[in-house]
Design a protein around this motif. Structure first.
Motif, PDB file in Angstrom:
ATOM      1  N   LEU A   1       0.698  -1.097  -0.232  1.00  0.00           N
ATOM      2  CA  LEU A   1       0.156  -0.053  -0.030  1.00  0.00           C
ATOM      3  C   LEU A   1       0.972   1.250  -0.047  1.00  0.00           C
ATOM      4  O   LEU A   1       1.910   1.380   0.599  1.00  0.00           O
ATOM      5  CB  LEU A   1      -0.825  -0.155   1.421  1.00  0.00           C
ATOM      6  CG  LEU A   1      -1.765  -1.264   1.169  1.00  0.00           C
ATOM      7  CD1 LEU A   1      -2.726  -1.138   2.636  1.00  0.00           C
ATOM      8  CD2 LEU A   1      -2.572  -1.334   0.037  1.00  0.00           C
ATOM      9  N   THR A   2       0.667   2.314  -0.734  1.00  0.00           N
ATOM     10  CA  THR A   2       1.190   3.468  -0.942  1.00  0.00           C
ATOM     11  C   THR A   2       0.205   4.744  -0.981  1.00  0.00           C
ATOM     12  O   THR A   2      -1.054   4.514  -0.713  1.00  0.00           O
ATOM     13  CB  THR A   2       2.279   3.446  -2.275  1.00  0.00           C
ATOM     14  OG1 THR A   2       3.010   4.420  -2.080  1.00  0.00           O
ATOM     15  CG2 THR A   2       1.404   3.570  -3.320  1.00  0.00           C
ATOM     16  N   HIS A   3       0.786   5.768  -1.066  1.00  0.00           N
ATOM     17  CA  HIS A   3      -0.045   7.186  -1.163  1.00  0.00           C
ATOM     18  C   HIS A   3      -0.796   7.455   0.219  1.00  0.00           C
ATOM     19  O   HIS A   3      -1.867   7.506   0.306  1.00  0.00           O
ATOM     20  CB  HIS A   3      -0.728   7.211  -2.363  1.00  0.00           C
ATOM     21  CG  HIS A   3      -1.201   8.671  -2.778  1.00  0.00           C
ATOM     22  ND1 HIS A   3      -2.017   9.371  -2.019  1.00  0.00           N
ATOM     23  CD2 HIS A   3      -0.698   9.502  -3.737  1.00  0.00           C
ATOM     24  CE1 HIS A   3      -2.108  10.843  -2.554  1.00  0.00           C
ATOM     25  NE2 HIS A   3      -1.147  10.614  -3.579  1.00  0.00           N
ATOM     26  N   ILE A   4      -0.038   7.159   1.273  1.00  0.00           N
ATOM     27  CA  ILE A   4      -0.452   7.004   2.863  1.00  0.00           C
ATOM     28  C   ILE A   4      -0.473   8.424   3.279  1.00  0.00           C
ATOM     29  O   ILE A   4       0.585   8.971   3.264  1.00  0.00           O
ATOM     30  CB  ILE A   4       0.173   5.926   3.584  1.00  0.00           C
ATOM     31  CG1 ILE A   4       0.093   4.484   2.938  1.00  0.00           C
ATOM     32  CG2 ILE A   4      -0.204   6.133   4.857  1.00  0.00           C
ATOM     33  CD1 ILE A   4       1.103   3.357   3.273  1.00  0.00           C
ATOM     34  N   SER A   5      -1.680   8.694   4.053  1.00  0.00           N
ATOM     35  CA  SER A   5      -1.436   9.832   4.588  1.00  0.00           C
ATOM     36  C   SER A   5      -1.413   9.663   6.355  1.00  0.00           C
ATOM     37  O   SER A   5      -1.488   8.572   6.706  1.00  0.00           O
ATOM     38  CB  SER A   5      -2.876  10.498   4.517  1.00  0.00           C
ATOM     39  OG  SER A   5      -4.041  10.416   5.344  1.00  0.00           O
ATOM     40  N   HIS A   6      -1.116  10.742   7.218  1.00  0.00           N
ATOM     41  CA  HIS A   6      -1.039  10.500   8.296  1.00  0.00           C
ATOM     42  C   HIS A   6      -2.301  10.216   9.272  1.00  0.00           C
ATOM     43  O   HIS A   6      -2.109   9.667  10.256  1.00  0.00           O
ATOM     44  CB  HIS A   6      -0.534  11.927   9.003  1.00  0.00           C
ATOM     45  CG  HIS A   6      -1.605  13.051   9.121  1.00  0.00           C
ATOM     46  ND1 HIS A   6      -1.356  14.117  10.095  1.00  0.00           N
ATOM     47  CD2 HIS A   6      -2.571  13.546   8.185  1.00  0.00           C
ATOM     48  CE1 HIS A   6      -2.409  14.860   9.532  1.00  0.00           C
ATOM     49  NE2 HIS A   6      -3.336  14.355   8.445  1.00  0.00           N
ATOM     50  N   LEU A   7      -3.409   9.952   8.500  1.00  0.00           N
ATOM     51  CA  LEU A   7      -4.883   9.558   8.956  1.00  0.00           C
ATOM     52  C   LEU A   7      -4.946   8.129   8.968  1.00  0.00           C
ATOM     53  O   LEU A   7      -5.726   7.630   9.474  1.00  0.00           O
ATOM     54  CB  LEU A   7      -5.703  10.451   8.397  1.00  0.00           C
ATOM     55  CG  LEU A   7      -5.908  11.964   8.306  1.00  0.00           C
ATOM     56  CD1 LEU A   7      -6.962  12.443   7.445  1.00  0.00           C
ATOM     57  CD2 LEU A   7      -6.102  12.399   9.701  1.00  0.00           C
ATOM     58  N   LEU A   8      -3.854   7.370   8.374  1.00  0.00           N
ATOM     59  CA  LEU A   8      -4.004   6.055   8.354  1.00  0.00           C
ATOM     60  C   LEU A   8      -3.539   5.217   9.456  1.00  0.00           C
ATOM     61  O   LEU A   8      -3.943   4.563  10.025  1.00  0.00           O
ATOM     62  CB  LEU A   8      -3.131   5.204   7.124  1.00  0.00           C
ATOM     63  CG  LEU A   8      -3.425   4.002   6.966  1.00  0.00           C
ATOM     64  CD1 LEU A   8      -4.680   3.606   6.441  1.00  0.00           C
ATOM     65  CD2 LEU A   8      -2.229   3.209   5.821  1.00  0.00           C
ATOM     66  N   GLY A   9      -2.546   5.901  10.344  1.00  0.00           N
ATOM     67  CA  GLY A   9      -2.140   5.610  11.433  1.00  0.00           C
ATOM     68  C   GLY A   9      -0.742   5.282  11.612  1.00  0.00           C
ATOM     69  O   GLY A   9       0.270   5.312  10.208  1.00  0.00           O
ATOM     70  N   GLN A  10      -0.115   4.922  12.739  1.00  0.00           N
ATOM     71  CA  GLN A  10       1.494   4.585  12.854  1.00  0.00           C
ATOM     72  C   GLN A  10       1.495   3.007  12.099  1.00  0.00           C
ATOM     73  O   GLN A  10       0.906   2.116  12.353  1.00  0.00           O
ATOM     74  CB  GLN A  10       1.927   4.371  14.067  1.00  0.00           C
ATOM     75  CG  GLN A  10       1.904   5.812  14.737  1.00  0.00           C
ATOM     76  CD  GLN A  10       2.538   5.771  16.136  1.00  0.00           C
ATOM     77  OE1 GLN A  10       1.713   5.364  17.118  1.00  0.00           O
ATOM     78  NE2 GLN A  10       3.773   6.353  16.257  1.00  0.00           N
ATOM     79  N   HIS A  11       2.868   2.884  11.179  1.00  0.00           N
ATOM     80  CA  HIS A  11       3.108   1.808  10.338  1.00  0.00           C
ATOM     81  C   HIS A  11       3.129   0.677  11.509  1.00  0.00           C
ATOM     82  O   HIS A  11       2.462  -0.332  11.224  1.00  0.00           O
ATOM     83  CB  HIS A  11       4.463   1.705   9.862  1.00  0.00           C
ATOM     84  CG  HIS A  11       4.835   0.986   8.986  1.00  0.00           C
ATOM     85  ND1 HIS A  11       5.355  -0.352   9.559  1.00  0.00           N
ATOM     86  CD2 HIS A  11       4.960   1.086   7.732  1.00  0.00           C
ATOM     87  CE1 HIS A  11       5.581  -1.079   8.593  1.00  0.00           C
ATOM     88  NE2 HIS A  11       5.364  -0.403   7.375  1.00  0.00           N
ATOM     89  N   ARG A  12       3.736   0.636  12.645  1.00  0.00           N
ATOM     90  CA  ARG A  12       3.709  -0.528  13.474  1.00  0.00           C
ATOM     91  C   ARG A  12       2.410  -1.062  14.316  1.00  0.00           C
ATOM     92  O   ARG A  12       2.383  -2.151  14.557  1.00  0.00           O
ATOM     93  CB  ARG A  12       4.623  -0.198  14.846  1.00  0.00           C
ATOM     94  CG  ARG A  12       4.233   1.005  15.693  1.00  0.00           C
ATOM     95  CD  ARG A  12       5.009   1.334  16.792  1.00  0.00           C
ATOM     96  NE  ARG A  12       4.647   2.360  17.749  1.00  0.00           N
ATOM     97  CZ  ARG A  12       3.523   2.119  18.711  1.00  0.00           C
ATOM     98  NH1 ARG A  12       3.225   1.010  19.027  1.00  0.00           N
ATOM     99  NH2 ARG A  12       3.402   3.368  19.465  1.00  0.00           N
ATOM    100  N   GLU A  13       1.375   0.133  13.972  1.00  0.00           N
ATOM    101  CA  GLU A  13      -0.001  -0.514  14.497  1.00  0.00           C
ATOM    102  C   GLU A  13      -0.895  -0.997  13.348  1.00  0.00           C
ATOM    103  O   GLU A  13      -1.501  -2.013  13.449  1.00  0.00           O
ATOM    104  CB  GLU A  13      -0.606   0.630  14.950  1.00  0.00           C
ATOM    105  CG  GLU A  13       0.122   1.269  16.484  1.00  0.00           C
ATOM    106  CD  GLU A  13      -0.597   2.468  16.912  1.00  0.00           C
ATOM    107  OE1 GLU A  13      -1.615   2.961  16.377  1.00  0.00           O
ATOM    108  OE2 GLU A  13      -0.366   2.928  18.143  1.00  0.00           O
ATOM    109  N   VAL A  14      -0.499  -0.268  12.270  1.00  0.00           N
ATOM    110  CA  VAL A  14      -1.494  -0.803  10.899  1.00  0.00           C
ATOM    111  C   VAL A  14      -1.033  -2.114  10.167  1.00  0.00           C
ATOM    112  O   VAL A  14      -2.067  -3.001   9.826  1.00  0.00           O
ATOM    113  CB  VAL A  14      -1.574   0.268   9.961  1.00  0.00           C
ATOM    114  CG1 VAL A  14      -2.313  -0.068   8.682  1.00  0.00           C
ATOM    115  CG2 VAL A  14      -2.237   1.472  10.607  1.00  0.00           C
TER     116      VAL A  14
END
Length: 253
Positions: A221-234
């Motif tokens: 997945l790419t084109h990610i915003s800050h609203l998606l959440g932290q990498h380690r959590e998602v």
């Protein structure tokens, strides 16, 4: 084929200017996202898809010494604003750089970078060779590309399939005919802006559903915003074959 994610962020990048959310304050390098772009090393060629505002920083970080061609998905500034910086490759390679895009995209570039295309060429400006493309297969320096027509709200955008690799960004709709072009890809890269629905991008849920329908071996997945959440959590919440891409990630296809 070697694929390097030069940038995996949305149009504002992450962190967002003035934002103090947990993602923007994160010290995890995977949460630092420049504007979206990808580098392909295939059949001895160095090809970049989209040159956003962070182009210079991205190619310096990845030590990309040569550029054989630049391919554009569409005309938005977060995908085109770095075009001027290809002149370093003009100087080092002593050649014009072929750029590929739909005619309306090339027209937009000629308006926004008028000095590149002026009758009087100021010394040191970028040198490009325009190559119009349509929604039909074409070759980039001998490398076969299959375009995938997607919609970014109402704007037609192109994704691209190169061999067993498909790259799609800035989309929220793909029709059945275009999905058929994607099927069989071993690796698919797809945009997923945030968890909530959005008018012009796939949400996380929509992207996951589509990838489960297409069933590649691996997906990013790419084109990610800050609203998606932290990498380690998602990342741990995703199906095993789906991953969050991050800047600097390299994969072999």
């Amino acid at each position: 084929m070697k694929v390097t994610f030069l940038g995996t962020g949305t149009s504002q990048g992450v962190p967002v200017i003035g934002c103090s959310c947990e993602v923007c304050r994160s010290v995890d390098y995977r949460d630092k996202r420049l504007r979206v772009s990808v580098h392909l090393q295939v059949d001895g060629k160095s090809i970049i898809i989209d040159s956003g505002p962070d182009f210079r920083q991205q190619v310096l970080r990845e030590r990309i010494k040569t550029l054989d061609a630049l391919v554009f998905t569409h005309e938005h500034k977060d995908h085109t604003a770095g075009l001027d910086d290809i002149r370093a490759y003009n100087f080092s390679q002593n050649k014009d750089i072929p750029i590929f895009g739909e005619q309306r995209v090339l027209d937009q570039l000629q308006r926004e970078f008028a000095y590149i295309f002026a009758d009087y060429k100021y010394p040191g400006i970028p040198r490009v060779e325009l190559n119009p493309i349509q929604n039909e297969p074409f070759k980039v320096e001998g490398v076969p590309f299959t375009p995938i027509r997607v919609l970014h709200y109402k704007l037609p955008v192109l994704g691209f399939r190169v061999g067993d690799f498909t790259y799609i960004t800035d989309a929220n709709h793909i029709n059945h005919e275009e999905k058929e072009k994607i099927k069989g890809s071993k690796v698919i890269v797809l945009n997923a802006l945030r968890k909530e629905p959005h008018i012009s991008h796939f949400s996380l849920h929509e992207a996951v559903d589509l990838l489960e329908e297409l069933q590649p071996e691996q997906a990013y997945l790419t084109h990610i915003s800050h609203l998606l959440g932290q990498h380690r959590e998602v990342e741990p919440q995703l199906p095993d074959f789906i991953h969050l891409a991050y800047d600097g990630l390299q994969i072999e296809v």
